[in-house]
Design a protein around this motif. Structure first.
Motif, mmCIF file in Angstrom:
data_model
loop_
_atom_site.group_PDB
_atom_site.id
_atom_site.type_symbol
_atom_site.label_atom_id
_atom_site.label_comp_id
_atom_site.label_asym_id
_atom_site.label_seq_id
_atom_site.Cartn_x
_atom_site.Cartn_y
_atom_site.Cartn_z
ATOM 1 N N GLN A 1 5.535 7.056 -0.427
ATOM 2 C CA GLN A 1 6.198 5.674 -0.447
ATOM 3 C C GLN A 1 5.325 4.445 -0.522
ATOM 4 O O GLN A 1 4.117 4.731 -0.471
ATOM 5 N N LEU A 2 5.921 3.415 -0.737
ATOM 6 C CA LEU A 2 5.231 2.010 -1.089
ATOM 7 C C LEU A 2 5.569 1.223 0.093
ATOM 8 O O LEU A 2 6.792 0.975 0.461
ATOM 9 N N ALA A 3 4.633 0.891 1.021
ATOM 10 C CA ALA A 3 4.974 -0.093 2.137
ATOM 11 C C ALA A 3 4.683 -1.502 1.738
ATOM 12 O O ALA A 3 3.649 -1.622 1.089
ATOM 13 N N VAL B 1 9.033 -2.815 4.833
ATOM 14 C CA VAL B 1 9.697 -1.917 4.373
ATOM 15 C C VAL B 1 9.094 -0.753 3.709
ATOM 16 O O VAL B 1 7.987 -1.241 2.955
ATOM 17 N N CYS B 2 9.360 0.278 3.660
ATOM 18 C CA CYS B 2 8.965 1.324 2.887
ATOM 19 C C CYS B 2 9.923 1.749 1.719
ATOM 20 O O CYS B 2 10.920 2.084 2.123
ATOM 21 N N LEU B 3 9.402 1.774 0.753
ATOM 22 C CA LEU B 3 10.207 2.211 -0.521
ATOM 23 C C LEU B 3 9.850 3.331 -0.930
ATOM 24 O O LEU B 3 8.584 3.643 -1.344
ATOM 25 N N GLU B 4 10.847 4.252 -1.480
ATOM 26 C CA GLU B 4 10.558 5.386 -2.023
ATOM 27 C C GLU B 4 9.837 5.074 -3.439
ATOM 28 O O GLU B 4 10.207 4.569 -4.236
ATOM 29 N N GLN C 1 0.736 -1.427 0.070
ATOM 30 C CA GLN C 1 0.042 -0.036 0.070
ATOM 31 C C GLN C 1 1.065 1.130 -0.108
ATOM 32 O O GLN C 1 2.021 1.082 0.400
ATOM 33 N N THR C 2 0.143 2.147 -0.511
ATOM 34 C CA THR C 2 1.064 3.582 -0.148
ATOM 35 C C THR C 2 1.031 4.255 1.265
ATOM 36 O O THR C 2 -0.032 3.924 1.729
ATOM 37 N N THR C 3 1.934 4.917 1.554
ATOM 38 C CA THR C 3 2.112 5.506 2.707
ATOM 39 C C THR C 3 2.654 6.850 2.918
ATOM 40 O O THR C 3 3.520 6.969 1.764
ATOM 41 N N ALA C 4 2.775 7.740 3.989
ATOM 42 C CA ALA C 4 3.393 8.933 3.794
ATOM 43 C C ALA C 4 4.521 8.667 4.605
ATOM 44 O O ALA C 4 5.501 9.428 5.053
#
Length: 60
Positions: free
Chosen positions: A52-54, A43-46, A2-5
């Motif tokens: 970010q993408l979690a 993990v959160c990826l740029e 999912q997307t995240t801040a």
């Protein structure tokens, strides 16, 4: 997934972190590190600026 801040955290190893920061294709290194260590977690990826993408990895 999912997307995240939430911020994408830097890698522990400075050499790999420098590569991750310099080469956009290597933004996936934190995920590869987690998989290589056989770990579970998130993990959160740029992804995009400010987004970010979690990715959550669960043990099998």
């Amino acid at each position: 997934m999912q997307t995240t801040a939430a911020p994408a955290l830097p890698l522990q190893q400075p050499t790999l972190e420098a590569l991750r920061a310099a080469i956009p294709a290597l933004r996936v290194l934190p995920l590869l590190e987690l998989l290589a260590l056989g770990g579970a977690g998130e993990v959160c990826l740029e992804y995009l600026p400010g987004l970010q993408l979690a990715v959550n990895i669960e043990p099998t």
